[in-house]
Enzyme design. Structure first.
Site, short mmCIF file in Angstrom:
data_model
loop_
_atom_site.label_atom_id
_atom_site.label_comp_id
_atom_site.label_asym_id
_atom_site.label_seq_id
_atom_site.Cartn_x
_atom_site.Cartn_y
_atom_site.Cartn_z
N GLY A 1 -7.31 6.16 0.95
CA GLY A 1 -8.33 5.11 0.92
C GLY A 1 -7.84 3.91 1.69
N CYS B 1 0.05 1.87 -2.14
CA CYS B 1 -0.89 1.16 -1.27
C CYS B 1 -0.29 1.05 0.12
CB CYS B 1 -1.13 -0.24 -1.85
SG CYS B 1 -2.28 -1.23 -0.90
N LEU B 2 -1.10 1.29 1.15
CA LEU B 2 -0.59 1.21 2.53
C LEU B 2 -0.14 -0.20 2.89
CD1 LEU B 2 -3.05 3.55 4.48
CD2 LEU B 2 -0.85 4.10 3.45
N HIS C 1 -9.35 0.98 -6.85
CA HIS C 1 -8.25 0.36 -6.10
C HIS C 1 -8.79 -0.32 -4.83
CE1 HIS C 1 -3.95 0.63 -4.36
NE2 HIS C 1 -4.70 0.27 -3.33
N GLU C 2 -9.68 0.39 -4.11
CA GLU C 2 -10.19 -0.14 -2.84
C GLU C 2 -11.19 -1.29 -3.05
OE1 GLU C 2 -8.49 0.66 -0.42
OE2 GLU C 2 -7.60 2.50 -1.20
CO CO Z 1 -4.34 -0.47 -1.39
#
Ligand code: CO
Length: 166
Positions: A44, A88-89, A130-131
């Site tokens: 995501g 998370c990225l 989350h997004e």
């Molecule tokens: Co994230």
């Protein structure tokens, strides 16, 4: 390709703006976001993570084409909760347990502006929460119960943020 904004980049703390123009530029942005997401093995990605403060996110679960959500709004959260080891990225190498509602109802527009309503459960419900948090300047580290990996990295980043604030 889009560069992923990393914590503590202040863009990640902004409230993203509602999208009102559904043009080719928006479709291209979703495509580019999906590329950046897949490139980093993400599932995501929200627009603020590519330094675009607008209410757009993409989800890439399974082997179907990525799905874009424009102006998503979660309209129902189940009382029943689930715990997931989230990452998370924008916070590489940091993982931790987050407790979230297990099922949600979501209202959103597609890239053409068409309104949709959906009932979501399982991993997709967790990823969407989350997004959507990203669109509101919220990160999983704000909700984490227990960091499972990368506590020292997180401590160093928080220290960096404190230094910036001085
Ligand atoms: Co994230």
């Amino acid at each position: 390709m889009f560069k992923i904004a990393k914590y503590p980049d202040p863009i990640l703390r902004k409230i993203a703006k509602t999208i009102s123009v559904f043009d080719d530029a928006l479709k291209n942005m979703a495509d580019e976001m999906a590329k950046a997401m897949y490139n980093d093995d993400g599932i995501g990605l929200a627009a603020p993570q590519v330094s675009q403060s607008i209410r757009l996110l993409v989800i890439g679960l399974g082997d179907t084409k990525y799905k874009a959500y424009v102006n998503p709004e979660i309209t129902f959260f189940s009382k029943e909760k689930t715990t997931t080891d989230e990452g998370c990225l924008s916070l590489p190498k940091i993982f931790g347990d987050v407790i979230r509602p297990k099922k949600i109802h979501i209202k959103y527009q597609d890239l053409s502006g068409q309104l949709h309503k959906d009932k979501i459960k399982g991993i997709a419900a967790v990823v969407l929460q989350h997004e959507v948090d990203h669109l509101n300047g919220i990160l999983f580290i704000d909700r984490v119960e227990k960091i499972n990996q990368g506590q020292e990295i997180l401590d160093a980043l928080k220290k960096q943020l404190d230094e910036q604030a001085k």
